[in-house]
Design a protein around this motif. Structure first.
Motif, PDB file in Angstrom:
ATOM      1  N   ALA A   1       0.862  -1.181   0.000  1.00  0.00           N
ATOM      2  CA  ALA A   1       0.000   0.000   0.000  1.00  0.00           C
ATOM      3  C   ALA A   1       0.897   1.229   0.000  1.00  0.00           C
ATOM      4  O   ALA A   1       1.859   1.306   0.767  1.00  0.00           O
ATOM      5  N   HIS A   2       0.604   2.156  -0.896  1.00  0.00           N
ATOM      6  CA  HIS A   2       1.367   3.390  -1.015  1.00  0.00           C
ATOM      7  C   HIS A   2       0.416   4.565  -0.844  1.00  0.00           C
ATOM      8  O   HIS A   2      -0.743   4.470  -1.184  1.00  0.00           O
ATOM      9  N   GLY A   3       0.951   5.655  -0.358  1.00  0.00           N
ATOM     10  CA  GLY A   3       0.148   6.875  -0.293  1.00  0.00           C
ATOM     11  C   GLY A   3       0.072   7.454   1.089  1.00  0.00           C
ATOM     12  O   GLY A   3       0.843   7.115   1.981  1.00  0.00           O
ATOM     13  N   SER A   4      -0.886   8.309   1.243  1.00  0.00           N
ATOM     14  CA  SER A   4      -1.088   8.958   2.531  1.00  0.00           C
ATOM     15  C   SER A   4      -2.577   9.199   2.743  1.00  0.00           C
ATOM     16  O   SER A   4      -3.379   9.109   1.808  1.00  0.00           O
ATOM     17  N   TYR A   5      -2.902   9.525   3.956  1.00  0.00           N
ATOM     18  CA  TYR A   5      -4.296   9.789   4.301  1.00  0.00           C
ATOM     19  C   TYR A   5      -4.860  10.917   3.441  1.00  0.00           C
ATOM     20  O   TYR A   5      -5.993  10.869   2.990  1.00  0.00           O
ATOM     21  N   TYR A   6      -4.049  11.929   3.187  1.00  0.00           N
ATOM     22  CA  TYR A   6      -4.516  13.106   2.458  1.00  0.00           C
ATOM     23  C   TYR A   6      -4.603  12.890   0.954  1.00  0.00           C
ATOM     24  O   TYR A   6      -5.484  13.413   0.291  1.00  0.00           O
ATOM     25  N   LYS A   7      -3.688  12.124   0.407  1.00  0.00           N
ATOM     26  CA  LYS A   7      -3.664  11.935  -1.049  1.00  0.00           C
ATOM     27  C   LYS A   7      -4.352  10.646  -1.477  1.00  0.00           C
ATOM     28  O   LYS A   7      -4.562  10.413  -2.653  1.00  0.00           O
ATOM     29  N   GLY A   8      -4.655   9.783  -0.548  1.00  0.00           N
ATOM     30  CA  GLY A   8      -5.275   8.512  -0.873  1.00  0.00           C
ATOM     31  C   GLY A   8      -4.247   7.398  -1.004  1.00  0.00           C
ATOM     32  O   GLY A   8      -3.055   7.643  -1.116  1.00  0.00           O
ATOM     33  N   TYR A   9      -4.729   6.169  -0.969  1.00  0.00           N
ATOM     34  CA  TYR A   9      -3.862   5.001  -1.021  1.00  0.00           C
ATOM     35  C   TYR A   9      -4.043   4.238  -2.327  1.00  0.00           C
ATOM     36  O   TYR A   9      -5.117   4.216  -2.897  1.00  0.00           O
TER      37      TYR A   9
END
Length: 179
Positions: free
Chosen positions: A154-162
């Motif tokens: 899983a890649h990403g962040s809470y703000y940008k989405g996963y």
């Protein structure tokens, strides 16, 4: 094609972060040879024909939507091309070209045993048997030698989405041609 491979791989792995999957079990068509070409190598039309025995105008696709940055897959049955596809390589969400999809399937073309994905017991660390680092020029698989190791990231962040990536790697060196 990568969406279908991702979906069936995910089902086969049954919520595990890493598992073993036979490629012929996650495709819904017959093939007797499959080739995966790295997005990091340049292949001419002549290279593709020499390797696969099939002419494919790869250069035609390289001018459309940055195809040269994608993994190229060919599936052959009885000497005829039955399916081909280009897989988007996953791009880190912090880059300007953030992912356009929420799931990706791709092949891994290098083994760096110092990397955390090969040491982490949640990913390839539980299945890897290789002793050296190496780079893969391309995969050549048959239904009798098509076992792949697959790990999900899983890649990403809470703000940008996963985004979830299913990353497949050879299970033995008879499946690959090294650089």
């Amino acid at each position: 094609m990568d969406d279908q491979l991702f979906k069936v791989s995910k089902e086969k792995c049954d919520l595990q972060s890493s598992c073993k999957v036979h490629l012929h079990e996650i495709t819904n068509f017959k093939w007797d040879k499959a080739y995966f070409f790295s997005s990091n190598n340049y292949y001419s039309n002549q290279d593709i024909k020499k390797i696969t025995g099939i002419f494919f105008d790869l250069q035609k696709y390289k001018t459309v939507k940055n195809q040269e940055y994608k993994t190229f897959a060919m599936f052959i049955y009885h000497g005829k091309l039955v399916k081909y596809g280009f897989f988007d390589p996953y791009l880190e969400p912090d880059y300007l070209d953030s992912p356009s999809k929420n799931q990706y399937f791709d092949m891994l073309f290098f083994v760096d045993l110092r990397s955390s994905i090969f040491q982490d017991k949640g990913h390839f660390g539980t299945v890897i048997k290789f002793k050296k680092n190496f780079q893969i020029a391309y995969y050549e698989l048959t239904p009798t030698n098509d076992l792949l190791y697959i790990s999900f990231f899983a890649h990403g962040s809470y703000y940008k989405g996963y985004t979830t990536e299913a990353l497949a790697l050879c299970s033995n060196l008879n499946q690959v041609h090294l650089r």
